[in-house]
Design a protein around this motif. Structure first.
Motif, PDB file in Angstrom:
ATOM      1  N   ASN A 480       7.179   4.289  -6.131  1.00 13.07           N
ATOM      2  CA  ASN A 480       7.617   3.259  -7.063  1.00 13.07           C
ATOM      3  C   ASN A 480       8.746   3.744  -7.966  1.00 13.07           C
ATOM      4  O   ASN A 480       9.587   2.944  -8.395  1.00 13.07           O
ATOM      5  N   ILE A 497       3.557   0.590  -2.691  1.00 16.13           N
ATOM      6  CA  ILE A 497       4.213  -0.155  -3.765  1.00 16.13           C
ATOM      7  C   ILE A 497       3.151  -0.846  -4.621  1.00 16.13           C
ATOM      8  O   ILE A 497       2.162  -1.383  -4.105  1.00 16.13           O
ATOM      9  N   ILE A 500       0.646  -4.006  -3.768  1.00 10.81           N
ATOM     10  CA  ILE A 500       0.645  -4.326  -2.331  1.00 10.81           C
ATOM     11  C   ILE A 500      -0.409  -3.482  -1.614  1.00 10.81           C
ATOM     12  O   ILE A 500      -0.397  -2.253  -1.708  1.00 10.81           O
ATOM     13  N   GLN A 537       3.662  -7.583  -9.888  1.00 11.79           N
ATOM     14  CA  GLN A 537       3.502  -6.132  -9.843  1.00 11.79           C
ATOM     15  C   GLN A 537       4.544  -5.449  -8.961  1.00 11.79           C
ATOM     16  O   GLN A 537       5.046  -4.378  -9.281  1.00 11.79           O
ATOM     17  N   CYS A 538       4.869  -6.076  -7.822  1.00 11.92           N
ATOM     18  CA  CYS A 538       5.680  -5.372  -6.821  1.00 11.92           C
ATOM     19  C   CYS A 538       7.182  -5.648  -6.864  1.00 11.92           C
ATOM     20  O   CYS A 538       7.984  -4.805  -6.456  1.00 11.92           O
TER      21      CYS A 538
END
Length: 720
Positions: A480, A497, A500, A537-538
């Motif tokens: 990340n 990631i 995910i 989040q991703c």
């Protein structure tokens, strides 16, 4: 216990930082997302601090839950008191809480429980008072009962003493004192199970050290030696100290009853307390040593994964071998396999070697190979020598590097490799992996179980769950931090990631294959099972190069796109300027407008503002590119016998452990720089001065050809 307040004290943070961080964790926000996109709430806490805080939060919550269970169990027995309730509430560790519960825990059948069943508890309580007027023999005679197997006063008194011994053993405060005494004054020793048997543990055949001073790697060595049956390990206190702690706590003055209590106390110490405390302290030593080893492993893994990629090259991966030949895989600058083959440059037949050399040379020229990655396994030295000779003949700008092939065989035989390369056999997959791990270590090594990568120490002795958790956190952090290209990332890379999981990662790849390359981050919301929460989040960690929106190729989160556009406008720029030379003036114009004023205008904090500015100037940047490049070679292959004390060489740090660092100096066997030879000042751990992948200059101190050991120093200014 106010857990958040305790965390603020332990981590020396503002209460607001901790409260906000805990709230984010409880809202299922991932650590990478919190670290990168919630800096205003956390006070810009970095990834590692956030993980430590998360782990401590989970421990304290488990402790609180266990204390509540213990309180409920004791209350149900009707034995809870105000003092006991306060003591349980004040317990700072699970061990302290369990010690307080010990007297109330349902017990298996013991000598004391049998004595209680025979009705001897009243006598035990009487003896504990130690009244000078009490005549133990006369009192014991009252309990003689042949039907209960109490034929005489001696048997009765023994039963009463068994009860007293167990009562003493259940004393939480006493156990705490003994633990402290053992940790401060105790020693750990080991002896050989068979002194005549040779082993790697001979250093520990006659060994003793103070508990307070033993290094973590020695704890792990003793544990392994004991587990493998070579060593017998024990803890001890100086003669009489342990018994004195117990008898001082329970024996009152001089009397016949006091003598019996003293005997019971000595029995309790030798039979019940010390063996239990010894097990607890050994377990604690092992746990602390394991945690320290996991931290070293995690640090090494982080540095290995963050090694700079070798970009824009056609790479030849060579997996060395004797009988079965050397497997070859040539990949382009994106990692796509162009060609595979087998050459016999290490064969016994001179004719076969000559033919294979010519074949390898032709492949290098035909495919315009610019870098060569040679695995460091069997036949590596012979392969390297041949490659160096071929490169000297070509005289082009081609270099090679011997790379660690640790884990390559694990990957090549895995289900993932079979899915990725169904038409290649296991050995050719390994050659592909070797080539790719030079091109992009992060993208390739995430496919392999971190424990198989070959850095750290005693990794196979670590608690599996804790090890897996810690290393998964490192991989997640690295992936990340760098970010991945949404249109080229494998599903194994996407799995790491934030937000995910494996299923969603496969869905992303499937969507990409069915619909073509992503042109916009928002398309992620069309991927099956990737909802708004996962997108939040991703999204910021996934890059779309050459897409519709230049912001999609930056780490700017979609939630901040409006702020980024307004920022550009306020400073006289547009989206089209992103990545261009004009934006070099952005910081200067930002200062003219004023960061505080602009952040308030945009509705974002200053940390987010500064991150956006940085990303707008360098879209698609790879943080690894800013690190020193790996050490590539082009010739001058040496062997162990070529080394001489005093020679100065350049090498690459392959592994860092508690007592030093192993450095690859190009002779197949890595040399050891002992912690005392790393620098001129005192350091507690080698990680203070070196890290995996670092290129260092060393001097040879000693060479043991027979044992294949090389002693090196980095204290170059000191000559022999």
């Amino acid at each position: 216990m106010d857990i958040n307040q305790l965390l603020a004290q332990e981590f020396k943070l503002r209460q607001e930082q901790v409260d906000n961080t805990v709230a984010l964790i409880d809202d299922d926000k991932t650590i990478p997302f919190i670290a990168r996109y919630r800096k205003e709430l956390t006070g810009s806490l970095d990834d590692q601090i956030l993980r430590e805080l998360h782990d401590r939060l989970m421990y304290l919550r488990n402790l609180q839950k266990r204390k509540e269970e213990i309180t409920a169990a004791i209350t149900e027995q009707g034995k809870m008191t105000d003092d006991l309730a306060k003591a349980i509430d004040a317990a700072k560790t699970l061990v302290e809480a369990e010690d307080l519960y010990r007297p109330f825990r349902p017990k298996r059948k013991t000598r004391a429980s049998i004595a209680r069943e025979k009705g001897l508890e009243p006598l035990a309580m009487l003896l504990l008072v130690q009244d000078r007027k009490t005549d133990p023999e006369r009192e014991a005679e009252k309990f003689i009962d042949t039907e209960k197997d109490l034929p005489d006063a001696a048997a009765v008194l023994q039963g009463a003493m068994d009860i007293i011994a167990e009562l003493i053993s259940d004393d939480a405060a006493l156990r705490k004192k003994l633990r402290a005494a053992l940790n401060q004054k105790g020693t750990i020793s080991s002896r050989a199970s068979d002194a005549e048997q040779e082993s790697v543990y001979q250093t520990y055949y006659e060994y003793e050290e103070q508990l307070a001073k033993i290094a973590n790697h020695r704890v792990l060595a003793l544990d392994r030696g004991e587990k493998e049956g070579f060593l017998k390990v024990a803890l001890s206190l100086p003669e009489g100290i342990g018994e004195q702690v117990v008898t001082t706590a329970y024996v009152k003055g001089e009397s016949a009853a006091a003598d019996l209590v003293g005997q019971a106390a000595a029995d309790s110490y030798k039979r019940l307390i010390f063996p239990a405390v010894e097990r607890e302290i050994r377990a604690d030593l092992t746990a602390r040593a394991a945690e320290a080893a996991i931290k070293v492993f995690a640090s090494n893994l982080r540095q290995l994964l963050m090694q700079p990629p070798v970009k824009n090259t056609v790479t030849l991966g060579l997996d060395p071998g004797f009988r079965t030949g050397c497997k070859i895989a040539i990949v382009d600058d994106t990692g796509k396999v162009l060609h595979t083959d087998v050459v016999y440059i290490t064969a016994n037949s001179a004719a076969q070697i000559q033919t294979s050399r010519a074949k390898l040379k032709k492949m290098i020229l035909d495919w315009n190979v610019t870098t060569i990655a040679i695995g460091n396994g069997t036949a590596s030295r012979e392969s390297e020598k041949t490659v160096a000779e071929i490169l000297s003949e070509i005289k082009g700008n081609i270099s090679y590097m011997v790379v660690s092939e640790a884990g390559a065989s694990v990957y090549s035989a895995s289900k993932l490799a079979a899915e990725e390369f169904p038409d290649y056999d296991v050995s050719l997959r390994s050659a592909v992996s070797i080539a790719r791990r030079l091109q992009d270590p992060l993208a390739e090594l995430v496919k392999i179980d971190p424990k198989a990568i070959g850095v750290g120490q005693y990794q196979h002795d670590m608690p599996k769950a804790r090890m897996d958790e810690a290393l998964a956190g490192v991989v997640e952090s690295c992936v990340n931090t760098v970010g991945v290209d949404l249109n080229t990332a494998s599903h194994s890379l996407l799995t790491h990631i934030a937000g995910i999981n494996a299923g969603v990662a496969k869905n992303i790849v499937a969507y990409r294959e069915e619909n073509g390359a992503f042109t916009d981050r928002k398309q992620l919301l069309k991927v099956p099972k990737l909802g708004k929460k996962a997108y939040e989040q991703c999204a910021g960690f996934l890059r779309v190069r050459d897409g519709k929106n230049p912001l999609d190729n930056t780490a700017v989160h979609p939630e901040s796109y409006a702020a980024a556009k307004e920022l550009l406008s306020a400073c006289g720029f547009a989206l089209a300027n992103i990545g261009g030379d004009a934006l070099s003036e952005l910081p200067k114009k930002l200062d003219a407008v004023g960061k505080k004023q602009l952040s308030e205008q945009l509705g974002i904090g200053i940390p987010t503002l500064e991150d956006i500015v940085s990303e707008l100037q360098k879209p698609g940047r790879d943080l690894r590119d800013e690190l020193p490049p790996p050490l590539m070679r082009s010739g001058d292959v040496m062997e162990l016998k070529d080394l001489k004390p005093g020679m100065e060489l350049v090498g690459t740090v392959r592994n860092v452990i508690d007592f030093g660092a192993f450095v690859d100096i190009g002779v197949h066997e890595d040399g050891l720089v002992h912690i005392s030879q790393l620098c001129n000042r005192y350091i507690k751990h080698p990680l203070e001065v070196v890290q995996v992948g670092e290129v260092v200059r060393v001097r040879v101190l000693d060479v043991d050809v027979k044992r294949k050991r090389i002693a090196l120093t980095m204290r170059l200014e000191e000559k022999k």
